[in-house]
Motif scaffolding. Structure first.
Motif, PDB file in Angstrom:
ATOM      1  N   MET A   1       0.928  -1.324  -0.011  1.00 12.97           N
ATOM      2  CA  MET A   1       0.127   0.133  -0.046  1.00 12.97           C
ATOM      3  C   MET A   1       0.883   1.327  -0.005  1.00 12.97           C
ATOM      4  SD  MET A   1      -2.482   1.085   2.890  1.00 12.97           S
ATOM      5  CE  MET A   1      -3.598   2.635   2.970  1.00 12.97           C
ATOM      6  N   ARG A   2       0.555   1.998  -0.916  1.00 16.34           N
ATOM      7  CA  ARG A   2       1.250   3.174  -0.994  1.00 16.34           C
ATOM      8  C   ARG A   2       0.609   4.511  -0.381  1.00 16.34           C
ATOM      9  NH1 ARG A   2       5.262   4.519  -4.574  1.00 16.34           N
ATOM     10  NH2 ARG A   2       4.849   2.621  -5.708  1.00 16.34           N
ATOM     11  N   PHE A   3       1.238   5.239   0.472  1.00 19.49           N
ATOM     12  CA  PHE A   3       0.523   6.477   1.241  1.00 19.49           C
ATOM     13  C   PHE A   3       0.806   7.631   0.506  1.00 19.49           C
ATOM     14  CE2 PHE A   3       1.076   3.378   4.798  1.00 19.49           C
ATOM     15  CZ  PHE A   3      -0.114   3.691   5.434  1.00 19.49           C
ATOM     16  N   GLU A   4      -0.469   8.223  -0.032  1.00 23.83           N
ATOM     17  CA  GLU A   4      -0.335   9.532  -0.867  1.00 23.83           C
ATOM     18  C   GLU A   4      -0.645  10.472  -0.039  1.00 23.83           C
ATOM     19  OE1 GLU A   4       0.191   9.181  -4.115  1.00 23.83           O
ATOM     20  OE2 GLU A   4      -0.031   6.905  -4.338  1.00 23.83           O
ATOM     21  N   ASN A   5      -0.123  11.555  -0.585  1.00 24.45           N
ATOM     22  CA  ASN A   5      -0.361  13.121   0.070  1.00 24.45           C
ATOM     23  C   ASN A   5       0.113  13.172   1.527  1.00 24.45           C
ATOM     24  OD1 ASN A   5      -1.300  13.928  -2.500  1.00 24.45           O
ATOM     25  ND2 ASN A   5      -3.040  13.168  -2.062  1.00 24.45           N
ATOM     26  N   THR A   6       0.988  12.652   1.860  1.00 19.68           N
ATOM     27  CA  THR A   6       1.531  12.521   3.269  1.00 19.68           C
ATOM     28  C   THR A   6       2.233  13.810   3.863  1.00 19.68           C
ATOM     29  OG1 THR A   6       3.654  11.594   3.003  1.00 19.68           O
ATOM     30  CG2 THR A   6       1.597  10.190   3.523  1.00 19.68           C
ATOM     31  N   GLY A   7       2.819  14.550   2.844  1.00 20.46           N
ATOM     32  CA  GLY A   7       3.571  15.769   3.005  1.00 20.46           C
ATOM     33  C   GLY A   7       4.976  15.521   3.195  1.00 20.46           C
ATOM     34  N   ILE A   8       5.317  14.059   3.253  1.00 21.21           N
ATOM     35  CA  ILE A   8       6.769  13.963   3.312  1.00 21.21           C
ATOM     36  C   ILE A   8       7.537  13.714   2.240  1.00 21.21           C
ATOM     37  CG2 ILE A   8       6.475  13.249   5.746  1.00 21.21           C
ATOM     38  CD1 ILE A   8       7.135  10.381   4.991  1.00 21.21           C
ATOM     39  N   GLU A   9       6.884  13.240   1.029  1.00 18.03           N
ATOM     40  CA  GLU A   9       7.391  12.893  -0.084  1.00 18.03           C
ATOM     41  C   GLU A   9       8.061  14.194  -0.898  1.00 18.03           C
ATOM     42  OE1 GLU A   9       3.241  13.299  -0.360  1.00 18.03           O
ATOM     43  OE2 GLU A   9       4.006  11.574   0.313  1.00 18.03           O
ATOM     44  N   ASN A  10       9.225  14.021  -1.154  1.00 18.55           N
ATOM     45  CA  ASN A  10       9.971  15.128  -1.957  1.00 18.55           C
ATOM     46  C   ASN A  10      10.381  16.128  -1.040  1.00 18.55           C
ATOM     47  OD1 ASN A  10       9.294  14.189  -4.621  1.00 18.55           O
ATOM     48  ND2 ASN A  10       7.250  15.084  -4.633  1.00 18.55           N
ATOM     49  N   MET A  74      10.792   9.472  -0.669  1.00 22.62           N
ATOM     50  CA  MET A  74       9.821   9.188  -1.358  1.00 22.62           C
ATOM     51  C   MET A  74       8.533   9.001  -0.770  1.00 22.62           C
ATOM     52  SD  MET A  74      12.560   6.767  -3.464  1.00 22.62           S
ATOM     53  CE  MET A  74      11.444   5.750  -4.487  1.00 22.62           C
ATOM     54  N   LYS A  75       7.265   8.357  -1.594  1.00 21.21           N
ATOM     55  CA  LYS A  75       6.202   7.879  -0.852  1.00 21.21           C
ATOM     56  C   LYS A  75       6.350   6.792  -0.027  1.00 21.21           C
ATOM     57  CE  LYS A  75       3.486   9.771  -4.784  1.00 21.21           C
ATOM     58  NZ  LYS A  75       2.442   9.542  -5.537  1.00 21.21           N
ATOM     59  N   PRO A  76       5.783   6.756   1.340  1.00 22.30           N
ATOM     60  CA  PRO A  76       5.899   5.654   2.093  1.00 22.30           C
ATOM     61  C   PRO A  76       4.935   4.665   1.790  1.00 22.30           C
ATOM     62  CG  PRO A  76       5.441   7.731   3.220  1.00 22.30           C
ATOM     63  CD  PRO A  76       5.178   8.107   1.978  1.00 22.30           C
ATOM     64  N   LEU A  77       5.462   3.333   2.056  1.00 24.41           N
ATOM     65  CA  LEU A  77       4.973   2.132   1.900  1.00 24.41           C
ATOM     66  C   LEU A  77       4.546   1.279   3.111  1.00 24.41           C
ATOM     67  CD1 LEU A  77       7.265   0.849  -0.913  1.00 24.41           C
ATOM     68  CD2 LEU A  77       5.234   1.979  -1.284  1.00 24.41           C
ATOM     69  N   GLY A  90       1.706  -4.880  -2.552  1.00 25.16           N
ATOM     70  CA  GLY A  90       0.570  -5.126  -3.571  1.00 25.16           C
ATOM     71  C   GLY A  90      -0.885  -4.477  -3.238  1.00 25.16           C
ATOM     72  N   GLU A  91      -1.678  -3.909  -4.010  1.00 25.99           N
ATOM     73  CA  GLU A  91      -2.881  -3.466  -3.883  1.00 25.99           C
ATOM     74  C   GLU A  91      -3.819  -4.638  -3.374  1.00 25.99           C
ATOM     75  OE1 GLU A  91      -3.787  -0.262  -3.812  1.00 25.99           O
ATOM     76  OE2 GLU A  91      -1.638   0.083  -4.315  1.00 25.99           O
ATOM     77  N   GLY A  92      -3.701  -5.650  -3.709  1.00 26.37           N
ATOM     78  CA  GLY A  92      -4.458  -6.874  -3.191  1.00 26.37           C
ATOM     79  C   GLY A  92      -4.181  -7.504  -1.724  1.00 26.37           C
ATOM     80  N   GLU A  93      -3.334  -6.718  -1.052  1.00 24.43           N
ATOM     81  CA  GLU A  93      -3.031  -6.952   0.295  1.00 24.43           C
ATOM     82  C   GLU A  93      -4.444  -6.143   1.352  1.00 24.43           C
ATOM     83  OE1 GLU A  93      -0.962  -9.021   1.602  1.00 24.43           O
ATOM     84  OE2 GLU A  93      -0.284  -9.337  -0.542  1.00 24.43           O
ATOM     85  N   ASN A  94      -4.531  -6.874   2.478  1.00 22.90           N
ATOM     86  CA  ASN A  94      -5.687  -6.506   3.235  1.00 22.90           C
ATOM     87  C   ASN A  94      -4.933  -5.894   4.528  1.00 22.90           C
ATOM     88  OD1 ASN A  94      -7.814  -5.802   4.222  1.00 22.90           O
ATOM     89  ND2 ASN A  94      -8.358  -7.634   5.251  1.00 22.90           N
ATOM     90  N   PHE A  95      -4.978  -4.733   4.723  1.00 22.34           N
ATOM     91  CA  PHE A  95      -4.571  -4.055   6.053  1.00 22.34           C
ATOM     92  C   PHE A  95      -5.412  -3.474   7.165  1.00 22.34           C
ATOM     93  CE2 PHE A  95      -1.393  -3.111   2.373  1.00 22.34           C
ATOM     94  CZ  PHE A  95      -0.368  -3.890   2.858  1.00 22.34           C
ATOM     95  N   PRO A  96      -5.238  -3.938   8.267  1.00 23.05           N
ATOM     96  CA  PRO A  96      -6.231  -3.743   9.477  1.00 23.05           C
ATOM     97  C   PRO A  96      -6.106  -2.156   9.478  1.00 23.05           C
ATOM     98  CG  PRO A  96      -4.588  -5.262  10.183  1.00 23.05           C
ATOM     99  CD  PRO A  96      -4.044  -4.714   8.901  1.00 23.05           C
ATOM    100  N   SER A  97      -7.444  -1.710   9.474  1.00 21.62           N
ATOM    101  CA  SER A  97      -7.617  -0.158   9.544  1.00 21.62           C
ATOM    102  C   SER A  97      -7.127   0.570  10.732  1.00 21.62           C
ATOM    103  CB  SER A  97      -9.005   0.171   9.510  1.00 21.62           C
ATOM    104  OG  SER A  97      -9.828  -0.124  10.700  1.00 21.62           O
TER     105      SER A  97
END
Length: 119
Positions: A1-10, A74-77, A90-97
């Motif tokens: 899972m890629r975290f988007e818009n965290t503010g740390i990328e770049n 970079m974007k966190p994973l 992968g996107e198919g992984e299920n991560f606990p909320s």
């Protein structure tokens, strides 16, 4: 899972300051580097599963081995470890909320720490 818009990328930071920040938040760099790249991992164990929050970066100036580098993040994973194959993101992984929420809170602290470093 890629975290988007965290503010740390770049975002950029001196390696030594970044190491201190990440270690204070429970991330480990250990031997996960080469002269151009770094990887910080935070391990989570939930029941019988192991997950890793991974923050990667690369040197835009200097080299990691000499400890005099400026690192661009970079974007966190978030990945799940499967023995003996390794970590899957992968996107198919299920991560606990609850884990995702905990990771988002940690990444917010990384962002805050970077703001203090770069102030």
């Amino acid at each position: 899972m890629r975290f988007e818009n965290t503010g740390i990328e770049n975002q950029t930071a001196p390696l030594t300051r970044l190491d201190e920040l990440m270690e204070s938040l429970g991330f480990v760099r250990a031997g996960q580097w080469d002269y151009d790249r770094v990887t910080y991992d935070r391990k989570f164990e939930i029941k019988n599963d192991v997950f890793y929050l991974r923050v990667q970066g690369y040197a835009v100036e200097g080299d990691v081995g000499g400890r005099h580098a400026i690192i661009k993040l970079m974007k966190p994973l978030l990945g799940k470890h499967y023995y003996p194959h390794g970590v899957e993101y992968g996107e198919g992984e299920n991560f606990p909320s609850s884990l995702v929420n905990q990771c988002e809170a940690l990444l917010a602290k990384v962002k805050e720490g970077l703001a203090n470093i770069n102030a």
